[in-house]
Design an enzyme around this catalytic site. Structure first.
Site, mmCIF file in Angstrom:
data_model
loop_
_atom_site.group_PDB
_atom_site.id
_atom_site.type_symbol
_atom_site.label_atom_id
_atom_site.label_comp_id
_atom_site.label_asym_id
_atom_site.label_seq_id
_atom_site.Cartn_x
_atom_site.Cartn_y
_atom_site.Cartn_z
ATOM 1 N N PHE A 121 -33.993 -44.497 49.150
ATOM 2 C CA PHE A 121 -34.671 -43.346 49.327
ATOM 3 C C PHE A 121 -34.628 -43.430 51.127
ATOM 4 O O PHE A 121 -34.512 -42.076 51.669
ATOM 5 C CB PHE A 121 -36.044 -43.660 48.623
ATOM 6 C CG PHE A 121 -37.298 -42.377 48.751
ATOM 7 C CD1 PHE A 121 -36.851 -41.292 48.537
ATOM 8 C CD2 PHE A 121 -38.264 -42.027 50.083
ATOM 9 C CE1 PHE A 121 -37.569 -39.780 48.544
ATOM 10 C CE2 PHE A 121 -38.238 -41.256 50.579
ATOM 11 C CZ PHE A 121 -38.536 -40.034 49.182
ATOM 12 N N LYS A 151 -33.072 -44.604 53.622
ATOM 13 C CA LYS A 151 -32.350 -45.084 54.557
ATOM 14 C C LYS A 151 -32.015 -45.389 55.813
ATOM 15 O O LYS A 151 -31.351 -46.488 56.986
ATOM 16 C CB LYS A 151 -30.905 -44.816 54.371
ATOM 17 C CG LYS A 151 -29.937 -44.289 52.700
ATOM 18 C CD LYS A 151 -29.045 -43.340 52.257
ATOM 19 C CE LYS A 151 -28.645 -43.493 51.697
ATOM 20 N NZ LYS A 151 -27.725 -44.485 50.145
ATOM 21 N N ASN A 188 -25.330 -40.766 42.549
ATOM 22 C CA ASN A 188 -25.048 -40.515 43.709
ATOM 23 C C ASN A 188 -23.641 -41.456 44.272
ATOM 24 O O ASN A 188 -23.064 -42.543 43.645
ATOM 25 C CB ASN A 188 -25.900 -40.852 44.373
ATOM 26 C CG ASN A 188 -26.061 -42.328 44.593
ATOM 27 O OD1 ASN A 188 -25.246 -43.137 46.138
ATOM 28 N ND2 ASN A 188 -27.011 -43.189 43.991
ATOM 29 N N PHE A 211 -23.584 -45.348 51.324
ATOM 30 C CA PHE A 211 -24.290 -46.123 52.693
ATOM 31 C C PHE A 211 -24.364 -44.609 53.792
ATOM 32 O O PHE A 211 -23.897 -45.609 55.843
ATOM 33 C CB PHE A 211 -23.476 -46.960 53.499
ATOM 34 C CG PHE A 211 -24.246 -48.428 52.254
ATOM 35 C CD1 PHE A 211 -24.240 -48.469 51.483
ATOM 36 C CD2 PHE A 211 -22.938 -49.401 52.367
ATOM 37 C CE1 PHE A 211 -24.551 -49.189 50.382
ATOM 38 C CE2 PHE A 211 -23.313 -50.620 51.378
ATOM 39 C CZ PHE A 211 -24.394 -50.522 50.942
ATOM 40 N N SER A 241 -23.941 -51.895 45.752
ATOM 41 C CA SER A 241 -23.310 -50.687 45.750
ATOM 42 C C SER A 241 -22.670 -50.449 45.204
ATOM 43 O O SER A 241 -20.803 -50.803 45.425
ATOM 44 C CB SER A 241 -23.679 -50.330 47.289
ATOM 45 O OG SER A 241 -23.081 -48.578 47.233
ATOM 46 N N ASN A 255 -20.629 -47.774 46.218
ATOM 47 C CA ASN A 255 -19.801 -46.515 46.646
ATOM 48 C C ASN A 255 -18.639 -47.268 48.269
ATOM 49 O O ASN A 255 -18.747 -45.985 49.018
ATOM 50 C CB ASN A 255 -20.874 -45.687 47.079
ATOM 51 C CG ASN A 255 -21.147 -45.025 45.778
ATOM 52 O OD1 ASN A 255 -20.687 -44.814 44.615
ATOM 53 N ND2 ASN A 255 -22.722 -44.682 45.774
ATOM 54 N N THR A 256 -18.988 -48.152 47.954
ATOM 55 C CA THR A 256 -18.437 -48.683 49.486
ATOM 56 C C THR A 256 -17.080 -49.658 49.060
ATOM 57 O O THR A 256 -17.613 -50.359 48.438
ATOM 58 C CB THR A 256 -19.376 -50.012 50.209
ATOM 59 O OG1 THR A 256 -19.959 -48.993 50.864
ATOM 60 C CG2 THR A 256 -18.448 -50.172 51.418
ATOM 61 N N LYS A 280 -29.506 -58.155 45.756
ATOM 62 C CA LYS A 280 -29.378 -57.084 45.365
ATOM 63 C C LYS A 280 -28.067 -57.311 43.786
ATOM 64 O O LYS A 280 -26.606 -57.027 44.616
ATOM 65 C CB LYS A 280 -29.678 -56.354 45.803
ATOM 66 C CG LYS A 280 -29.238 -54.691 44.600
ATOM 67 C CD LYS A 280 -30.439 -53.541 45.439
ATOM 68 C CE LYS A 280 -30.806 -52.246 44.865
ATOM 69 N NZ LYS A 280 -31.300 -51.450 44.525
ATOM 70 N N ASN A 334 -28.567 -52.551 40.885
ATOM 71 C CA ASN A 334 -28.491 -51.807 41.594
ATOM 72 C C ASN A 334 -27.764 -49.962 40.801
ATOM 73 O O ASN A 334 -27.914 -50.699 38.869
ATOM 74 C CB ASN A 334 -27.112 -51.640 42.342
ATOM 75 C CG ASN A 334 -27.216 -50.711 43.300
ATOM 76 O OD1 ASN A 334 -27.420 -49.515 43.400
ATOM 77 N ND2 ASN A 334 -26.927 -51.159 44.898
ATOM 78 N N THR A 335 -27.208 -49.360 40.818
ATOM 79 C CA THR A 335 -26.860 -48.344 39.756
ATOM 80 C C THR A 335 -25.274 -48.840 39.163
ATOM 81 O O THR A 335 -24.715 -49.162 39.549
ATOM 82 C CB THR A 335 -25.939 -47.003 40.741
ATOM 83 O OG1 THR A 335 -25.370 -47.313 41.951
ATOM 84 C CG2 THR A 335 -27.481 -46.474 41.496
HETATM 85 C C1 LIG Z 1 -29.478 -40.962 45.455
HETATM 86 C C2 LIG Z 1 -29.249 -42.472 45.663
HETATM 87 C C3 LIG Z 1 -29.417 -43.495 46.040
HETATM 88 C C4 LIG Z 1 -29.692 -45.012 46.681
HETATM 89 N N1 LIG Z 1 -28.669 -45.995 48.216
HETATM 90 C C5 LIG Z 1 -28.861 -47.222 48.121
HETATM 91 C C6 LIG Z 1 -28.692 -48.261 48.928
HETATM 92 O O1 LIG Z 1 -28.413 -47.336 49.774
HETATM 93 N N2 LIG Z 1 -29.113 -49.293 48.784
HETATM 94 C C7 LIG Z 1 -29.551 -49.589 47.480
HETATM 95 O O2 LIG Z 1 -29.606 -50.922 47.516
HETATM 96 N N3 LIG Z 1 -29.757 -48.956 45.861
HETATM 97 C C8 LIG Z 1 -29.509 -48.178 46.809
HETATM 98 N N4 LIG Z 1 -30.169 -46.887 45.584
HETATM 99 C C9 LIG Z 1 -30.313 -47.523 43.962
HETATM 100 C C10 LIG Z 1 -31.852 -48.160 43.631
HETATM 101 O O3 LIG Z 1 -32.337 -49.048 45.241
HETATM 102 C C11 LIG Z 1 -31.908 -48.728 42.096
HETATM 103 O O4 LIG Z 1 -31.455 -49.898 41.819
HETATM 104 C C12 LIG Z 1 -30.865 -47.961 41.499
HETATM 105 O O5 LIG Z 1 -31.319 -46.551 41.483
HETATM 106 C C13 LIG Z 1 -31.525 -48.310 39.594
HETATM 107 O O6 LIG Z 1 -32.989 -47.643 39.834
HETATM 108 P P1 LIG Z 1 -33.905 -46.119 40.072
HETATM 109 O O7 LIG Z 1 -33.083 -46.371 37.601
HETATM 110 O O8 LIG Z 1 -35.470 -46.495 38.999
HETATM 111 O O9 LIG Z 1 -32.972 -45.185 40.088
HETATM 112 C C14 LIG Z 1 -29.448 -46.062 45.017
HETATM 113 C C15 LIG Z 1 -30.409 -45.297 44.571
HETATM 114 C C16 LIG Z 1 -29.995 -43.468 44.483
HETATM 115 C C17 LIG Z 1 -29.624 -42.859 42.807
#
Ligand SMILES: Cc1cc2nc3c(=O)[nH]c(=O)nc-3n(C[C@H](O)[C@H](O)[C@H](O)COP(=O)(O)O)c2cc1C
Length: 366
Positions: A58, A60, A105, A109, A172, A174-175, A210, A239-240
């Site tokens: 959220f 960054k 998403n 990064f 992540s 995405n990298t 993480k 993470n996602t």
């Molecule tokens: C838009 C978005 C950007 C995210 N960016 C990062 C990030 O930069 N680094 C990270 O460790 N996790 C990132 N996450 C993952 C969240 O920290 C979290 O681990 C994941 O979304 C699961 O939690 P939630 O279901 O409550 O969103 C991101 C998630 C979202 C939705």
């Protein structure tokens, strides 16, 4: 009510614009500031007012830690911050899946880099208007890095003076290649790089790692063994996900990137439980993340073994009064079960399915 309406208006904006607007709003410290009773948790020598935190992604660029803490969070995790500024992936790169209460998403990064974050955090340190709460810093590698582990060392060395804890984000989607750092020796090397960064800066603080939800049992075995061996302070799960459950109905369901929100809840809670089963109660602390948008979901993660819980998508989808609501609901559930503290409730129902059922039923009857 007013904040729900504000969240409704934000949904009229494209998701990335809404995200930027939310960060700017919190930077100005606009938002609800609920009056919550303390629900203290001790983790890795740190005292948290309550177990709920804002997950990484959220904020960054360390723009609004105080505005976010004001919403009722006991901690915020800033980042992911990379050594160098980088643009991230082409837009659009974040999508709402409203019918699924989810987000996809592939930001990649995007960040202004560690120097800007360090400057902001140094300026924050000089002010008296800091909101009480724990500030963790989540670091990652630049996309074009030849030696990703060096990036972790560099970012940790620069940012550790401002961190209550550091998270190494190796999950992540995405990298390219980042999640390979979760495997065996790579994980060991990345942890060593984080520790080297702390030594270089002359500051020590708890170190968290993480991890992804898309792991086989064997990967979880290795991660837990390494975390124990290396004396990691905490594991953040998860993470996602790159998985796309068949239940998804929203038009954007096939977008590439990481899926978060409601469809991640069960998977992430099962991974958390699988980790908890493999670790002793006095081992690394566990942070449960993924799909939390209510007190019972936070409680389920605590029941399987989490000391702390984080959320992000719920905030984006439901608005800024969610954290206060989750903490209040959680307090009711703890009390209903007769638990005096998070520490007592933690790990009391190790099976994820049972914990989820129990927490849900309790919430329905409370
Ligand atoms: C838009 C978005 C950007 C995210 N960016 C990062 C990030 O930069 N680094 C990270 O460790 N996790 C990132 N996450 C993952 C969240 O920290 C979290 O681990 C994941 O979304 C699961 O939690 P939630 O279901 O409550 O969103 C991101 C998630 C979202 C939705």
């Amino acid at each position: 009510m007013i904040w729900r309406a504000a969240a409704g208006l934000a949904r009229l904006l494209p998701p990335e614009a809404a995200h930027r607007a939310a960060v700017e709003t919190l930077r100005r410290r606009i938002g609800p500031s609920p009056d919550l009773d303390d629900m203290p948790v001790e983790v890795a020598g740190l005292s948290f007012h309550n177990p709920l935190g804002l997950a990484a992604g959220f904020d960054k660029d360390a723009a609004c830690p105080d505005g976010a803490l004001r919403l009722g969070f006991g901690h915020v995790e800033l980042g992911t911050i990379t050594p160098l500024a980088q643009p991230g992936n082409p837009r659009p790169r974040v999508f709402r899946l409203p019918q699924d209460r989810a987000v996809i998403n592939r930001y990649g990064f995007n960040s202004n880099g560690m120097e800007q974050a360090a400057a902001r955090l140094a300026a924050r340190r000089g002010t008296t208007s800091r909101h009480p709460g724990i500030v963790g810093i989540n670091v990652g590698a630049n996309k074009t890095s030849d030696m990703p582990t060096d990036d972790y060392r560099t970012a940790v060395a620069r940012l550790v003076p401002y961190a209550d804890y550091i998270t190494l984000n190796i999950s992540s989607p995405n990298t390219p290649g980042l999640r390979d750092l979760q495997a065996g020796d790579n994980l060991r090397r990345t942890i060593a790089a984080g520790r080297d960064g702390m030594a270089e800066a002359g500051f020590m603080c708890p170190l968290f790692v993480k991890i992804a939800p898309d792991l086989e049992d064997g990967d979880i075995d290795t991660i837990c063994a390494t975390a124990l061996d290396e004396g990691i302070d905490g594991l953040i799960a998860t993470n996602t996900t790159i998985a796309r459950p068949e239940t998804l109905r929203s038009p954007h369901a096939a977008e590439s990137g990481g899926l978060s929100g409601a469809p991640l809840f069960e998977r992430a809670t099962h991974v958390l439980a699988a980790i908890a089963r493999r670790l002793p109660a006095d081992g690394p602390a566990l942070v449960g993340v993924g799909g939390v948008a209510s007190g019972w979901q936070a409680y389920a993660k605590i029941l399987v073994g989490a000391s702390l819980v984080q959320l992000y998508s719920g905030l984006a989808l439901e608005g800024p009064d969610l954290p206060g609501r989750v903490v209040s609901e959680l307090a009711v559930l703890l009390k209903a079960d007769g638990h005096e503290s998070i520490a007592v409730a933690r790990g009391s129902i190790p099976d994820a399915g049972e914990a989820i059922q129990h927490a849900l039923r309790l919430a329905q009857s409370a």
